[in-house]
Structures are given as structure tokens and as C-alpha cells.
Design a protein around this motif. Structure first.
Motif, PDB file in Angstrom:
ATOM      1  N   ARG A 134     -27.155  -0.944  32.897  1.00 47.37           N
ATOM      2  CA  ARG A 134     -26.809   0.363  33.281  1.00 47.37           C
ATOM      3  C   ARG A 134     -25.849   0.844  32.089  1.00 47.37           C
ATOM      4  NH1 ARG A 134     -25.855   2.801  37.707  1.00 47.37           N
ATOM      5  NH2 ARG A 134     -23.501   3.057  37.139  1.00 47.37           N
ATOM      6  N   GLU A 135     -24.964  -0.046  31.254  1.00 45.44           N
ATOM      7  CA  GLU A 135     -24.317   0.306  30.298  1.00 45.44           C
ATOM      8  C   GLU A 135     -25.390   0.572  28.873  1.00 45.44           C
ATOM      9  OE1 GLU A 135     -20.556  -0.738  29.056  1.00 45.44           O
ATOM     10  OE2 GLU A 135     -20.078  -1.548  31.081  1.00 45.44           O
ATOM     11  N   ALA A 138     -26.728   4.435  29.750  1.00 42.45           N
ATOM     12  CA  ALA A 138     -25.773   5.184  29.764  1.00 42.45           C
ATOM     13  C   ALA A 138     -25.401   5.718  28.139  1.00 42.45           C
ATOM     14  CB  ALA A 138     -24.428   4.915  30.542  1.00 42.45           C
ATOM     15  N   LEU A 142     -26.262   9.256  26.290  1.00 46.75           N
ATOM     16  CA  LEU A 142     -25.084  10.006  25.863  1.00 46.75           C
ATOM     17  C   LEU A 142     -25.226  10.202  24.033  1.00 46.75           C
ATOM     18  CD1 LEU A 142     -21.988   8.713  27.617  1.00 46.75           C
ATOM     19  CD2 LEU A 142     -23.153  11.125  27.550  1.00 46.75           C
ATOM     20  N   THR A 149     -20.002   8.226  21.575  1.00 45.34           N
ATOM     21  CA  THR A 149     -20.167   7.125  22.544  1.00 45.34           C
ATOM     22  C   THR A 149     -20.204   5.994  21.919  1.00 45.34           C
ATOM     23  OG1 THR A 149     -21.635   6.017  24.142  1.00 45.34           O
ATOM     24  CG2 THR A 149     -22.923   7.459  22.581  1.00 45.34           C
ATOM     25  N   TRP A 239     -18.993  15.362  27.623  1.00 44.89           N
ATOM     26  CA  TRP A 239     -19.308  15.014  28.642  1.00 44.89           C
ATOM     27  C   TRP A 239     -19.832  16.128  29.469  1.00 44.89           C
ATOM     28  CZ3 TRP A 239     -14.500  11.578  29.659  1.00 44.89           C
ATOM     29  CH2 TRP A 239     -14.392  10.376  29.213  1.00 44.89           C
ATOM     30  N   PHE A 244     -22.329  14.541  32.586  1.00 43.89           N
ATOM     31  CA  PHE A 244     -22.051  13.338  32.677  1.00 43.89           C
ATOM     32  C   PHE A 244     -20.729  13.130  33.378  1.00 43.89           C
ATOM     33  CE2 PHE A 244     -19.982   9.441  31.029  1.00 43.89           C
ATOM     34  CZ  PHE A 244     -20.835   8.500  31.405  1.00 43.89           C
ATOM     35  N   HIS A 246     -18.108  10.181  34.192  1.00 44.36           N
ATOM     36  CA  HIS A 246     -17.954   8.969  33.548  1.00 44.36           C
ATOM     37  C   HIS A 246     -17.685   7.978  34.863  1.00 44.36           C
ATOM     38  CE1 HIS A 246     -15.323   5.427  32.162  1.00 44.36           C
ATOM     39  NE2 HIS A 246     -15.843   5.920  30.847  1.00 44.36           N
ATOM     40  N   TYR A 263     -18.762   1.888  30.596  1.00 45.50           N
ATOM     41  CA  TYR A 263     -19.454   2.885  31.522  1.00 45.50           C
ATOM     42  C   TYR A 263     -19.618   1.813  32.991  1.00 45.50           C
ATOM     43  CZ  TYR A 263     -20.375   5.400  27.630  1.00 45.50           C
ATOM     44  OH  TYR A 263     -20.153   6.098  26.544  1.00 45.50           O
ATOM     45  N   TRP A 266     -21.093   5.235  36.406  1.00 51.84           N
ATOM     46  CA  TRP A 266     -21.316   6.708  35.882  1.00 51.84           C
ATOM     47  C   TRP A 266     -22.554   7.210  36.485  1.00 51.84           C
ATOM     48  CZ3 TRP A 266     -26.320   6.819  34.259  1.00 51.84           C
ATOM     49  CH2 TRP A 266     -27.162   5.615  33.984  1.00 51.84           C
ATOM     50  N   ARG A 267     -22.627   8.356  36.515  1.00 53.62           N
ATOM     51  CA  ARG A 267     -23.888   9.144  36.881  1.00 53.62           C
ATOM     52  C   ARG A 267     -23.916  10.414  36.022  1.00 53.62           C
ATOM     53  NH1 ARG A 267     -23.755   5.483  40.012  1.00 53.62           N
ATOM     54  NH2 ARG A 267     -24.359   5.337  42.200  1.00 53.62           N
ATOM     55  N   PHE A 268     -25.232  10.883  36.011  1.00 52.49           N
ATOM     56  CA  PHE A 268     -25.657  12.150  35.169  1.00 52.49           C
ATOM     57  C   PHE A 268     -25.922  13.095  36.611  1.00 52.49           C
ATOM     58  CE2 PHE A 268     -26.302   9.638  31.729  1.00 52.49           C
ATOM     59  CZ  PHE A 268     -25.868  10.582  30.579  1.00 52.49           C
TER      60      PHE A 268
END
Length: 473
Positions: A134-135, A138, A142, A149, A239, A244, A246, A263, A266-268
Motif C-alpha cells: 500500500r505504501e 500511495a 502521488l 512525496t 494533497w 488524497f 492521508h 502512508y 490513506w485513500r484517494f
């Protein structure tokens, strides 16, 4: 040769002294499987020539790179959801190295999941493989959108089965290395202030000023705060323009260079929703999408409070008061960049930003956040493409007319970027939670890393398409 001639070690954090970090030993992992290797990022610091075996030795076993002193767990405190916690610090990571990049900037190699430290409390010092994936995603998304980032340099699976209360267990483990401008957090200052250490605050100010904000005069604490406020305003604006969230904007998750990192949940945004939250445990919406500027400003006030040990309140307050205007300026600039058009002046730029948000607000769930910026990239140069695309029926109505008028006032910025095949595709690269879960499911169920590799390749293509010819993104 393990590193290239472009590798330039410059370990500086240890100059602060032993009260700022603890010498630690990395975990001895049972296995090491290299899963993600970011050679584009590695090339900026002269590490792209490492063989895979050398890579694992340095980023899975943490044999020190040449000229590096070895792992240091950084000490800091922080507010977590606005509750002060004096028991923080690097509990599952450490500063592995510092080195100069191809622009001369001092960068850190920081870890996550590298084992226990004096600050682990009751934790195991590990990172789940899913968390690492996931990191990676993200940071890549970004960066593609032009947001400041960290870059995930390495992800190595470590062969341990971890127990977690918030996901199916046992689950696979990993160790991650990020490349980042600085890991000095607002919470680093908070720890010194908590103990009333004026001397440590002065040391930190000079360290941060000289290495990261050299334009600030020596000893100028309000000037340093002004620089950090400006960097934080830019980060927050980008962001928001990226849609985005955080998720965990605690004071230990914001740093002095205004670069996003760590991260977690997080979600978009799938579509415009000011109240959208990323963390299931954020039940009050403290760090919701539209409250992120407020959250960052609150954290900056905590930093300013630490600087009161060495500076007068009035100039610190003046520095803080610059956040709001700086944020609005940066938000206008971010929306222009995302829409691929040039500035026409403050009033016209504000009108474009306002009408963009009004259109997203009116359309609600009918129009997702990212496709609007894809369809209308470069303004009127995309008219035929957008009006013949899959969302053509959505591009109508009063709010759309106001948006289009404001957009068409602005001259396209390098419209030749539209020649990239990315813009011939009907849909942009998004990173909504369903796709993230699908990428993880392929890894978890079948050890199939191809969906992740393919997604990262597409995100890099999208980044390159938008940044063609030295653009600001």
C-alpha cells in the motif's frame, strides 16, 4: 562495484548527538525476497548499480552502505489525534543512511518494519507485506500527480507470519526502505520542548536551517517556521488537488521539508466528498479530506509552540498567519498544474479553481475526481477528446458551462503533452480502494506480483506524460 561514482554519502543526523537517536540493530529476518526495487529513484543517489544480492544485503540485512555509521532510531514525541504522546520514536524503523542526490539535496534512507528499538513499546517492530504494498502504491500515485512525496526505494518480503488485530492473521511480513528529504518531524522539536531543552531546540533549528532551508538566516527561528509553513502549505494543497486523504495527520507524520510520508490508512477520493475519511478509527472525521488544511495548521501551531523557547511569540504568530494565504496560492497553482494550463492572474486562477470544485460538487457520485482532470487536461485543446469520451453526457449543465468558460480563459501549458498515448485512453490511472485490494488479493492468494508491477509501470507512464519537457509537475 557496489555503488556508482554518483553515490555521495553525507551522514549528518548523527551530528546532533546521542540525545536525538539511538544506535540499534536490524532484525535478523528468516528470509529475504526482493519484491520492489525502484531503480529510477536509486539512480538519483547512485545506488542503481547494486546487484540484487547487494541490494538485499543493504536493504534487507542492512549492512551499512559505504561511509554510513549504521542504523539510528530517531527520538521524537507527537500529538496523535491531538492527544500528546511522549512515548513515541522510531518503534519499527530507523535512519539507515544519508546521502546527496543528483541535485545536491541531502536525502535519507529510512526504514519501516526493520525490527524493534527502544521505542517499540509493545509492538513487534514489523511491517505487514500488505502495508508495504500500500505504501509503494500511495507514493507512486502521488508522485505521478506532482505531490511532494517520499519514494519507496525497496520492499523485501521477510518470511515471518505476523499477528494483527485489524486484518486477517497470520499475515506476511516485509521490510521497506523509503527515500526522503528529511525524517525530522514536528515531533522531534516537541520532544526537546517537552523536556524544556532550549539548547536542543537551538541545535535543531541550526541543523534544519543549514541543511534544508539555507536561505533562512542563522538563528532565525521565526524565519525557519515561515519556511516550514510554506512547504507545508504546498504539500497540503497538492494533497487536496490530488484528491488524497492521508488519514493520520499526527505531528510525528509531518516533517520539516514538507514531504509526505508514512502512508497508513490513506485513500484517494472516488468523487468529491469533503467529509471523506481514510481511517476507520477516525470516527469524528478529524482528518477528513476537507479538514486536512486545518489539521496541518494545527500541527504547525504545535511546532510554533516549541519555538517559543527561543523566540518571541509575535513573529512566530506572524509566520503561522502566513499559512492560509500560502495554502490558497498553492492550491490555485496545483489546480492549474493538474488541469495543464497556464496562470492568467489571481482572479482568473481563483475562478477556475472555484468552478472546478463547484462542478465536482454538483456532479457528486456521477463524476469521479480523477477523470475530470484527465478529460480536460490542457483546457480547450482537449475539447474534442472530452466531448467524445465516455463521460461526454456528464459535461453539460450550468456548473459545467461556468467551469468550461473559466478553463478556456487559460492558455494550455505545453499542449504537446496530449500527444502522449496516456491521453488517448478513455480513462486515467486512478487508485481507488477496490483496485488496491485487488492488487493485494493477487499477491496474497497466488503470489502474483504482475498486477502491482503493471500498475507501477502505468503510473510511471502517467507521471512521465504530465512532466514532459521539464514541467512543474
Amino acid at each position: 562495484m557496489p555503488v556508482s561514482p554518483d553515490y555521495r554519502p553525507d551522514p549528518r543526523f548523527s551530528d546532533l548527538g546521542p540525545e536525538f537517536g539511538d544506535v540499534v540493530a536490524p532484525a535478523d529476518f528468516p528470509e529475504t525476497f526482493l519484491r520492489v526495487r525502484n531503480d529510477r529513484a536509486a539512480a538519483t543517489v547512485g545506488l542503481q548499480t547494486l546487484t540484487d544480492a547487494e541490494w538485499i544485503a543493504h536493504f534487507g540485512r542492512f549492512q551499512p552502505l559505504p561511509g554510513q555509521p549504521g542504523p539510528l532510531a530517531m527520538r521524537y514525541h507527537g500529538h496523535q489525534f491531538r492527544t500528546y504522546n511522549p512515548d513515541l520514536g522510531d518503534g519499527r524503523g530507523f535512519l539507515a543512511a544519508q546521502l546527496r542526490d543528483d541535485q545536491g539535496r541531502l536525502l535519507d534512507l529510512g526504514t519501516k518494519g526493520s525490527g524493534t528499538t527502544p521505542w517499540s513499546r509493545s509492538g513487534d517492530g514489523r511491517l505487514t507485506l500488505k502495508g508495504g504494498v500500500r505504501e509503494v502504491l500511495a507514493a507512486a500515485m502521488l508522485e505521478a500527480q506532482g505531490a511532494p512525496t517520499c519514494r519507496i526505494l525497496s520492499l523485501i518480503e521477510t518470511g515471518e507470519e505476523l499477528q494483527r488485530g485489524d486484518e486477517p492473521s497470520p499475515t506476511r511480513s516485509a521490510v521497506m526502505v523509503r527515500l526522503q528529504h528529511s525524517h525530522i518531524r514536528f515531533g522531534t522539536f516537541q520532544r526537546a520542548a517537552f523536556f524544556g531543552r532550549r539548547d536542543q531546540i537551538e541545535i535543531l533549528i541550526e541543523h534544519v536551517r543549514s541543511l534544508y532551508h539555507p536561505a533562512v538566516p542563522e538563528g532565525d527561528a521565526p524565519g525557519l517556521l515561515t519556511a516550514i509553513v510554506a512547504a507545508s502549505a504546498r504539500l497540503t494543497a497538492r494533497w487536496v488537488a490530488a484528491g488524497f486523504v492521508h488519514g493520520v495527520l499526527n505531528t510525528d507524520n509531518l516533517n520539516v521539508t514538507g514531504e509526505s510520508f508514512d502512508y497508513g490508512p490513506w485513500r484517494f477520493l472516488p468523487f468529491y466528498d469533503p467529509a471523506f475519511t481514510a481511517a476507520y478509527f477516525d470516527q469524528t472525521g478529524l482528518y477528513a479530506f476537507a479538514r486536512q488544511p486545518e489539521a496541518v495548521f494545527w500541527n504547525l501551531t504545535q511546532l510554533a509552540g516549541c519555538l517559543k523557547l527561543v523566540a518571541d511569540v509575535e513573529p512566530l504568530t506572524e509566520a503561522l498567519n502566513g499559512f492560509g494565504p500560502a495554502y490558497i496560492r498553492e492550491l490555485r497553482a496545483a489546480f492549474l498544474e493538474r488541469l495543464g494550463v497556464k496562470s492568467l492572474g489571481e482572479a482568473a486562477d481563483q475562478r477556475l479553481m472555484d468552478t472546478t470544485l463547484a462542478l465536482l460538487r454538483e456532479k457528486g457520485e456521477a463524476v469521479r475526481w480523477e477523470p475530470l482532470f484527465h478529460d480536460w487536461f490542457a483546457g480547450f485543446s482537449s475539447s474534442a477528446r472530452a466531448l467524445a469520451g465516455p463521460r461526454a453526457k456528464d459535461w453539460q449543465g450550468k456548473a459545467f458551462d461556468a467551469f468550461r468558460f473559466a478553463l478556456f480563459e487559460h492558455e494550455p501549458d505545453r499542449p504537446e503533452r496530449l500527444e502522449n498515448p496516456v491521453f488517448a485512453r478513455p480513462d486515467p490511472e486512478e487508485l481507488l480502494i477496490g483496485e488496491v485490494e485487488a492488487i493485494w488479493a493477487a499477491i496474497d492468494a497466488n503470489d502474483d506480483w504482475s498486477p502491482l508491477s503493471e500498475k507501477l509501470a502505468r503510473l510511471e507512464t502517467a507521471r512521465s506524460a504530465r512532466s514532459l519537457a521539464g514541467g512543474s509537475t
